[in-house]
Design a protein around this motif. Structure first.
Motif, PDB file in Angstrom:
ATOM      1  N   GLN A 594       0.881  -1.178   0.045  1.00 58.53           N
ATOM      2  CA  GLN A 594       0.227  -0.023  -0.103  1.00 58.53           C
ATOM      3  C   GLN A 594       0.861   1.216  -0.030  1.00 58.53           C
ATOM      4  N   ASP A 595       2.094   1.170  -0.018  1.00 58.98           N
ATOM      5  CA  ASP A 595       3.090   2.179  -0.101  1.00 58.98           C
ATOM      6  C   ASP A 595       2.522   3.168  -1.506  1.00 58.98           C
ATOM      7  N   THR A 620       6.661   1.913   5.153  1.00 59.88           N
ATOM      8  CA  THR A 620       8.134   1.293   5.290  1.00 59.88           C
ATOM      9  C   THR A 620       8.204  -0.087   5.619  1.00 59.88           C
ATOM     10  N   GLU A 621       9.163  -0.775   5.497  1.00 62.49           N
ATOM     11  CA  GLU A 621       9.310  -2.086   6.149  1.00 62.49           C
ATOM     12  C   GLU A 621       9.234  -2.099   7.750  1.00 62.49           C
ATOM     13  N   ALA A 622       8.607  -3.034   8.327  1.00 70.71           N
ATOM     14  CA  ALA A 622       8.754  -3.018   9.736  1.00 70.71           C
ATOM     15  C   ALA A 622      10.145  -3.729  10.142  1.00 70.71           C
ATOM     16  N   THR A 751     -11.590  -2.931   6.917  1.00 71.06           N
ATOM     17  CA  THR A 751     -12.303  -2.947   5.753  1.00 71.06           C
ATOM     18  C   THR A 751     -11.198  -3.101   4.390  1.00 71.06           C
ATOM     19  N   GLY A 752     -11.756  -3.646   3.348  1.00 67.56           N
ATOM     20  CA  GLY A 752     -10.602  -4.290   2.436  1.00 67.56           C
ATOM     21  C   GLY A 752      -9.857  -2.932   1.775  1.00 67.56           C
ATOM     22  N   LEU A 753      -8.424  -3.156   1.673  1.00 65.74           N
ATOM     23  CA  LEU A 753      -7.753  -2.022   1.416  1.00 65.74           C
ATOM     24  C   LEU A 753      -6.578  -2.432   0.448  1.00 65.74           C
ATOM     25  N   ALA A 754      -6.551  -3.560  -0.242  1.00 68.05           N
ATOM     26  CA  ALA A 754      -5.494  -3.861  -0.824  1.00 68.05           C
ATOM     27  C   ALA A 754      -5.808  -3.261  -2.306  1.00 68.05           C
TER      28      ALA A 754
END
Length: 754
Positions: A594-595, A620-622, A751-754
């Protein structure tokens, strides 16, 4: 006998008041679990806003936008609440319709100082007095609370907040008392004021005809009674529309236009009642009823239910105008150029003055003036109400046409004079400050002091052989100080002047307007509409993968706008709506994919569509565990298929049973009101249980978010409302005799966010 927690005290007759109820200020202060800075001032010039509840309750908050985040006092009033249920008044997270408002700010302050919440109960309730305030007549209340943007688990920068009423802890599952007025704090405003209007500018005001009332003959004049709320209509007969003479004074229900009374008779020159037109309404009588003029020289009084008007017949010439007098039981009457103040009961004149010319006038009692318009001579005369003499005369520029009206703005003292196709506005000193030009004949004006708006009705000439006429009138609305248009002009089809001048009246607040059309024999009811105006919008966010993201957007409008969240994956070139994303707060767990995504909220109502400016999500990557680290256990477990938080027990005091969260925990049992929390079922999360002594009725929650912990609230917590002020001492004082509240953890939205 000591009543079981969760049941009210019983006994013969009236329920016994539990325990002592007087506490010292020091004792009360020690019991408070949340405090608010004292002395915060209420917003200056704030506009009150109201909301209606499921049972017709009306909740009004004195200020709702740009509030001080550090703390600000607001006045909260209500009416129409039930007589059987107590309520809390507080600032809470707004979870939407039919969802408990929770958590809430602060606790119940019983010290008499600044209060962050109020408890209102029916008169005679056991807790009326030191702990709770009683409702007034008709389920009314008028309280002050102090609210701030953050505290006690509530952060109004992250979640939508409202000042609410909700049933007290004795009926916590009752949603019929939920009434919500949204609020926002300074710094929460949108980056672009009002949002981006799509089809009309954001916040566009307009008026919409919703009903035509044809139950009052040929309507000539209107008055909306300030106390009884009845709509009074002065009417003449409209030929060829009925088999009866329709002249008289009508009393209508302003909602549906049904005639509740018709006073057709008034005393004539001999004192005998006869059918009489109600030509001009002077003003209201106390409680209900009006004073009015009936031709040729009658002054009558009547109210709903009267069979005939009481009245007097004046000597002299025909009455040309009428207005309230300077004392109770008197009226000001114009008979051509003669202005008199008379006693309505006898018709005796207490004083009179002759002006140089004119026939119509308007009284400004607050400033001790009467303004007399003489359009034929192009003059405006001022009569001093103290000395009852002509104190000054001013020119009416361009007054060579049809005389329309003269009205005074009660808020500013400005004098509005309708002449032909223009309105001349003079300030309270008589200086011409504005000329408003219309395409029709200026016929009447009305003012709403609450909103600071002036309303003007313009009538078409009705002669279709004149190219300037189209048989349609117009309603215009202005800011009464700047004279800028305050609403879209509204066409009034068929409202022409051939059979009489139009008039209008405005309900307090300006939400409803009534306009007469004598030629059509109708009164049109208009309601205000406002296109969505964004009051809170999200900002760009930068998060790590696996972190929770909450975006908040809010808008106001009439009708109340709906919201849909939208996402763009291609830099705002195309947008799609997110399935099920129809709440003010959009919450999801960020993923690396989602970036760069962009998000916006779109608000819609019958008037228009408005969007928030797009914001960009940077992901950013965790570190130390990757994307899944924040999704195992606790509040971030919504993407794992089940509730992985430590369970929160549902507690039933007295029975000693506790129902655990069915998806994650096990049930426990207690003895005498003690209850055990459940342990979390997901990896990385466990909860330890706390307990309380029998009778205290405590609830215990397990640990959350990969941690272990113990949460114990003594004495029957109001945690579900955020009003956490209960202790063993207060239990003895009877604050929670109604029993325990159940506090469930709500599952996080994904809620769908991809």
């Amino acid at each position: 006998m000591t009543p079981t927690p969760g049941t009210p005290p019983t006994g013969p007759g009236r329920p016994r008041r539990p325990g002592p109820r007087r506490l010292s200020a020091a004792a009360v202060a020690a019991l408070l679990l949340a405090a608010v800075p004292a002395g915060a001032a209420m917003s200056a010039g704030a506009t009150p806003k109201s909301a209606t509840g499921p049972e017709g309750q009306k909740l009004t908050v004195s200020a709702t936008t740009g509030l001080d985040p550090a703390g600000e006092k607001v006045r909260v009033t209500g009416e129409g609440y039930g007589s059987k249920s107590g309520i809390y008044v507080a600032l809470c997270k707004d979870n939407g319709a039919n969802r408990v408002p929770s958590p809430c700010l602060g606790g119940a302050d019983m010290s008499g100082g600044s209060k962050t919440s109020q408890w209102i109960v029916p008169p005679g309730d056991p807790y009326e007095g030191d702990l709770a305030l009683p409702f007034g007549p008709g389920g009314t209340f008028d309280v002050e609370i102090e609210i701030r943007s953050k505290g006690d688990g509530l952060d109004c920068a992250e979640v939508p907040c409202s000042v609410v009423t909700r049933a007290d802890h004795r009926a916590s599952g009752d949603r019929t008392q939920d009434v919500r007025v949204p609020v926002t704090f300074a710094g929460q405003g949108p980056g672009e004021p009002g949002g981006e209007g799509v089809d009309v500018p954001a916040g566009t005001v307009s008026y919409k005809p919703v009903a035509d009332f044809t139950s009052a003959g040929k309507p000539l004049d209107l008055l909306l009674h300030p106390e009884s709320k009845k709509l009074y209509v002065g009417a003449d007969n409209l030929p060829d529309t009925a088999d009866v003479d329709e002249r008289g004074l009508y009393v209508l229900n302003p909602e549906d236009g049904k005639a509740e009374s018709w006073i057709s008779q008034a005393p004539g020159p001999t004192g005998e009642p006869r059918a009489s037109t109600a030509a001009r309404i002077s003003g209201p009588l106390p409680g209900d009823g009006v004073v009015y003029n009936y031709p040729l020289r009658g002054v009558g009084t009547a109210k709903a239910g009267d069979k005939a008007a009481a009245g007097v017949w004046l000597a002299g010439t025909t009455i040309t105008d009428i207005a309230p007098g300077t004392a109770a039981g008197t009226v000001l009457v114009a008979q051509g150029t003669k202005l008199s103040e008379i006693v309505t009961a006898t018709g005796a004149a207490t004083r009179s003055v002759t002006v140089p010319g004119g026939s119509r006038f308007a009284a400004d009692h607050a400033r001790g003036a009467v303004w007399f318009s003489d359009v034929a001579a192009g003059k405006l005369h001022r009569v001093d109400l103290v000395s009852f003499t002509v104190s000054d005369t001013f020119d009416l520029p361009g007054a060579d046409g049809l005389a329309g009206f003269v009205q005074t703005d009660p808020a500013t003292g400005a004098v509005w004079v309708g002449v032909n196709r223009s309105v001349l506005v003079f300030d309270a000193s008589g200086k011409l400050v504005k000329t408003l030009i219309g395409k029709d004949l200026a016929r009447d004006a009305a003012f709403d002091t609450e909103s600071g708006r002036a309303f003007v009705v313009w009538q078409d000439g009705g002669d279709l052989s004149d190219p300037a006429n189209d048989n349609n009138g117009t309603l215009t609305v202005y800011d009464s100080v700047t004279f800028a248009p305050a609403a879209k002009d509204l066409s009034l089809p068929g409202n022409q002047s051939q059979l009489g001048a139009a008039s209008l009246v405005v309900a307090p607040g300006g939400a409803t307007v009534f306009v007469t059309s004598p030629a059509e024999g109708k009164i049109t009811r208009l309601v205000r509409q406002v296109s969505p105006l964004v009051t809170q919008a999200p900002a760009d966010r930068s998060v790590k993968a696996g972190e929770e993201v909450s975006l908040t957007a809010r808008a106001e409008g009439t009708p109340e706008p709906s919201v849909r969240w939208q996402v763009s994956t291609d830099g705002s070139q195309t947008w799609r709506e997110l399935d099920g994303a129809t709440e003010p707060v959009l919450t999801f767990t960020a993923k690396s994919a989602q970036d760069g995504y962009r998000y916006r909220a779109e608000f819609r109502n019958d008037v228009g569509t408005t969007r928030t400016a797009p914001i960009t999500l940077t992901v950013t990557e965790a570190t130390g565990g990757g994307e899944n680290g924040g999704q195992n256990g606790g509040a971030a477990g919504g993407d794992s298929g089940g509730d992985s938080s430590g369970g929160s027990g549902d507690t039933t005091s007295g029975s000693g049973s506790t129902d655990g969260d069915a998806s994650t925990g096990t049930s426990g049992s207690g003895d005498g009101g003690s209850s055990a929390g459940t342990s979390g079922g997901a990896s990385g999360s466990s909860g330890s249980a706390g307990s309380s002594a029998g009778g205290a009725g405590s609830t215990v929650g397990g640990g959350v978010g990969g941690s272990s912990g113990t949460e114990t609230t003594s004495g029957g917590s109001l945690a579900a409302t955020g009003l956490t002020v209960i202790s063993a001492t207060l239990l003895a004082a009877g604050l929670v005799g109604g029993g325990l509240l159940i506090h469930r953890r709500a599952k996080r939205s994904t809620t769908g966010l991809a």
